[in-house]
Design a protein around this motif. Structure first.
Motif, PDB file in Angstrom:
ATOM      1  N   PHE A 183       0.938  -1.254   0.094  1.00 20.93           N
ATOM      2  CA  PHE A 183       0.354  -0.010   0.104  1.00 20.93           C
ATOM      3  C   PHE A 183       1.026   1.123   0.021  1.00 20.93           C
ATOM      4  CE2 PHE A 183      -2.278  -3.203   1.853  1.00 20.93           C
ATOM      5  CZ  PHE A 183      -3.558  -3.580   0.847  1.00 20.93           C
ATOM      6  N   GLY A 184       1.943   0.935  -0.865  1.00 21.92           N
ATOM      7  CA  GLY A 184       2.626   2.462  -0.818  1.00 21.92           C
ATOM      8  C   GLY A 184       3.925   2.103   0.142  1.00 21.92           C
ATOM      9  N   ASP A 185       5.031   3.472  -0.407  1.00 16.31           N
ATOM     10  CA  ASP A 185       6.296   3.737   0.883  1.00 16.31           C
ATOM     11  C   ASP A 185       5.768   4.098   1.811  1.00 16.31           C
ATOM     12  OD1 ASP A 185       7.156   2.463  -1.841  1.00 16.31           O
ATOM     13  OD2 ASP A 185       7.291   4.626  -2.498  1.00 16.31           O
ATOM     14  N   LEU A 186       6.647   3.414   2.903  1.00 10.64           N
ATOM     15  CA  LEU A 186       6.907   3.682   4.149  1.00 10.64           C
ATOM     16  C   LEU A 186       7.817   4.279   5.043  1.00 10.64           C
ATOM     17  CD1 LEU A 186       4.770   1.651   7.189  1.00 10.64           C
ATOM     18  CD2 LEU A 186       6.413   2.097   7.524  1.00 10.64           C
ATOM     19  N   LYS A 187       7.719   5.215   4.828  1.00  8.31           N
ATOM     20  CA  LYS A 187       9.014   6.002   5.825  1.00  8.31           C
ATOM     21  C   LYS A 187       9.686   5.548   7.013  1.00  8.31           C
ATOM     22  CE  LYS A 187      10.139   8.494   2.165  1.00  8.31           C
ATOM     23  NZ  LYS A 187      10.989   8.184   1.184  1.00  8.31           N
ATOM     24  N   ALA A 242       8.370   9.652  13.237  1.00 13.59           N
ATOM     25  CA  ALA A 242       7.876   9.738  14.575  1.00 13.59           C
ATOM     26  C   ALA A 242       6.588   8.984  14.894  1.00 13.59           C
ATOM     27  CB  ALA A 242       7.332  11.347  15.314  1.00 13.59           C
ATOM     28  N   ARG A 243       5.661   9.101  13.573  1.00 14.55           N
ATOM     29  CA  ARG A 243       4.536   8.285  13.790  1.00 14.55           C
ATOM     30  C   ARG A 243       4.516   6.846  13.856  1.00 14.55           C
ATOM     31  NH1 ARG A 243       1.296   6.491   8.723  1.00 14.55           N
ATOM     32  NH2 ARG A 243       3.909   6.819   7.692  1.00 14.55           N
ATOM     33  N   ARG A 248       6.630  -1.949  13.532  1.00 13.37           N
ATOM     34  CA  ARG A 248       6.850  -0.792  12.464  1.00 13.37           C
ATOM     35  C   ARG A 248       7.888   0.123  14.189  1.00 13.37           C
ATOM     36  NH1 ARG A 248       2.494   1.472   9.217  1.00 13.37           N
ATOM     37  NH2 ARG A 248       2.174  -0.536   8.016  1.00 13.37           N
ATOM     38  N   ALA A 249       6.906  -0.251  15.479  1.00 18.05           N
ATOM     39  CA  ALA A 249       7.905   0.587  16.421  1.00 18.05           C
ATOM     40  C   ALA A 249       9.109   0.184  17.225  1.00 18.05           C
ATOM     41  CB  ALA A 249       7.021   0.950  17.562  1.00 18.05           C
ATOM     42  N   TYR A 250       9.717  -1.104  16.912  1.00 17.70           N
ATOM     43  CA  TYR A 250      11.480  -1.584  16.584  1.00 17.70           C
ATOM     44  C   TYR A 250      12.493  -1.008  15.848  1.00 17.70           C
ATOM     45  CZ  TYR A 250      14.531  -5.630  17.435  1.00 17.70           C
ATOM     46  OH  TYR A 250      15.826  -5.491  18.173  1.00 17.70           O
ATOM     47  N   LEU A 251      11.257  -1.446  14.952  1.00 16.05           N
ATOM     48  CA  LEU A 251      12.466  -0.615  13.204  1.00 16.05           C
ATOM     49  C   LEU A 251      12.587   0.712  13.362  1.00 16.05           C
ATOM     50  CD1 LEU A 251      10.611  -3.412  10.708  1.00 16.05           C
ATOM     51  CD2 LEU A 251      12.598  -3.765  12.028  1.00 16.05           C
ATOM     52  N   HIS A 252      11.800   1.475  13.876  1.00 12.96           N
ATOM     53  CA  HIS A 252      12.310   2.767  14.418  1.00 12.96           C
ATOM     54  C   HIS A 252      13.121   2.832  14.959  1.00 12.96           C
ATOM     55  CE1 HIS A 252      10.666   6.513  14.155  1.00 12.96           C
ATOM     56  NE2 HIS A 252      11.127   6.444  16.179  1.00 12.96           N
ATOM     57  N   HIS A 253      12.769   1.882  15.975  1.00 17.79           N
ATOM     58  CA  HIS A 253      14.209   1.901  17.531  1.00 17.79           C
ATOM     59  C   HIS A 253      15.261   2.041  16.344  1.00 17.79           C
ATOM     60  CE1 HIS A 253      15.762   1.633  21.099  1.00 17.79           C
ATOM     61  NE2 HIS A 253      16.339  -0.312  20.412  1.00 17.79           N
TER      62      HIS A 253
END
Length: 390
Positions: free
Chosen positions: A289-293, A297-298, A333-338
């Protein structure tokens, strides 16, 4: 060796389904080839590549010649033994890398004089030497040395005259590459490369001359070199389907998931691009469903996986069961963001696995749709889903 079997064609486009037999096995087309410039796909083990369904990977003549050098590679019997990959390998001739050196290189009829980006040594690469290096590498698909025609020259759009000079030199280098390849008794397959910049008449001339040389396969080069997307799509619509139907067609260095779908529709069988691995290391992930950055912060406390429909290790964990099918073993996503925020190397490793899995699975879906006679429906659905956004 090379044998290409055309298995099915799509009545709504130029898309086709095939099987390509090479020295190290049979690969199913259309396909995407992960890029392993220095003898490794960055951050991914050969075992992971096998598990995610990679059929063939790339190596780069220029960089492997620089490091570790031909003496080391000869000691391992070539690139397959050196990097422990038992499936096919395609090697780029080094033409694009030399082109990217800019002011550090000087192109003549004989070849390219340049300063080594590793230690500054003065070096020379010719069509003959490129064939010799690739023979040592033992790659299943060898690419002719070509001059990559730039989109701009000295800050101005490359003129038709400049593009013609470049294209005609590439044709002369193609003949020299072919002669040296045959002299070396290389048992693998040499592809010719169509050039001509953004000029369709030059592309047609290049194509006709290369077809007359009767290469086992053909590539479309000189795209994704800084031109606007609409120009790339115009060349993509013009050239691939005009190549011989009984031989494989390779679009070099392209591109986004949408580009791959368009390329398949125009008759392309083989793709490569650094985008899935490079973007993964920079925090951009491809999803249905598209690209994710992931750096946004979200995602700091987001418990969702990157893509709830994805069965890769990053999204679904060792079970391979996607979240939308009840699986809950993947990473959030939270873990990968971290991991990204902390600079932990596991972060780009996991995101690279995801992006490559996405590309390889996309091509698997395309092959299945072509087998079922449903490519048009798949193409429309995937484009609509990607346009929705995450």
């Amino acid at each position: 060796m090379l044998q290409f079997d055309l298995l099915k064609t799509d009545p709504t486009s130029h898309a086709r389904r095939g099987a390509l037999t090479l020295g190290h096995g049979v690969v199913q087309t259309p396909l995407f080839m992960p890029v392993g410039t220095y003898g490794t796909v960055k951050g991914v083990t050969p075992r992971s590549l096998h598990e995610m369904g990679a059929q063939i990977i790339l190596g780069n003549t220029f960089h492997l010649w620089m490091r570790p050098g031909l003496d080391v590679l000869q000691g391992f019997g070539g690139l397959h033994g050196f990097e422990k990959w038992d499936k096919p390998i395609l090697t780029d001739s080094g033409g694009f890398q030399v082109w990217s050196l800019g002011a550090m290189r000087r192109i003549t009829e004989e070849g390219v004089h340049f300063a080594s980006p590793v230690n500054g040594d003065r070096l020379f690469l010719s069509p003959e030497l490129s064939m010799q290096i690739q023979t040592v590498l033992g790659s299943d698909v060898v690419m002719q040395l070509d001059e990559c025609t730039p989109y701009e020259t000295r800050g101005q759009l490359t003129t038709e005259g400049e593009a013609r000079q470049s294209m005609e030199m590439s044709l002369r280098w193609a003949r020299r590459s072919q002669a040296e390849f045959q002299r070396l008794n290389n048992p693998n397959a040499l592809f010719g490369i169509v050039q001509g910049g953004m000029y369709e008449n030059l592309r047609a001339e290049s194509l006709a001359a290369l077809v007359a040389m009767d290469f086992p396969g053909y590539a479309v080069g000189g795209v994704s070199v800084g031109e606007p997307k609409e120009e790339m799509l115009r060349v993509m619509a013009h050239t691939p389907h005009r190549l011989p139907a009984h031989k494989p067609r390779y679009l070099m260095g392209v591109g986004t998931p949408e580009d791959l779908l368009e390329g398949v529709a125009q008759g392309v069988d083989m793709f490569d691009c650094v985008m899935p691995t490079r973007n993964a290391r920079n925090g951009t992930l491809f999803t249905r469903f598209g690209d994710l950055k992931i750096r946004n912060a979200r995602h700091r406390a987001d418990q969702q996986p990157l893509d709830s429909s994805c069965s890769c290790y990053a999204c679904a964990g060792p079970s391979g069961v996607p979240w939308d099918q009840g699986g809950r073993e993947g990473f959030s996503r939270a873990y990968l963001h971290h991991l990204d925020r902390c600079g932990e190397m596991l972060g780009p490793m996991l995101t690279t696995v995801h992006n490559l899995h996405y590309y390889l699975n996309l091509m698997r879906e395309v092959r299945d749709a072509l087998d079922a006679g449903e490519f048009a429906q798949l193409r429309a659905r995937l484009r609509a889903e990607r346009a929705r956004g995450v």
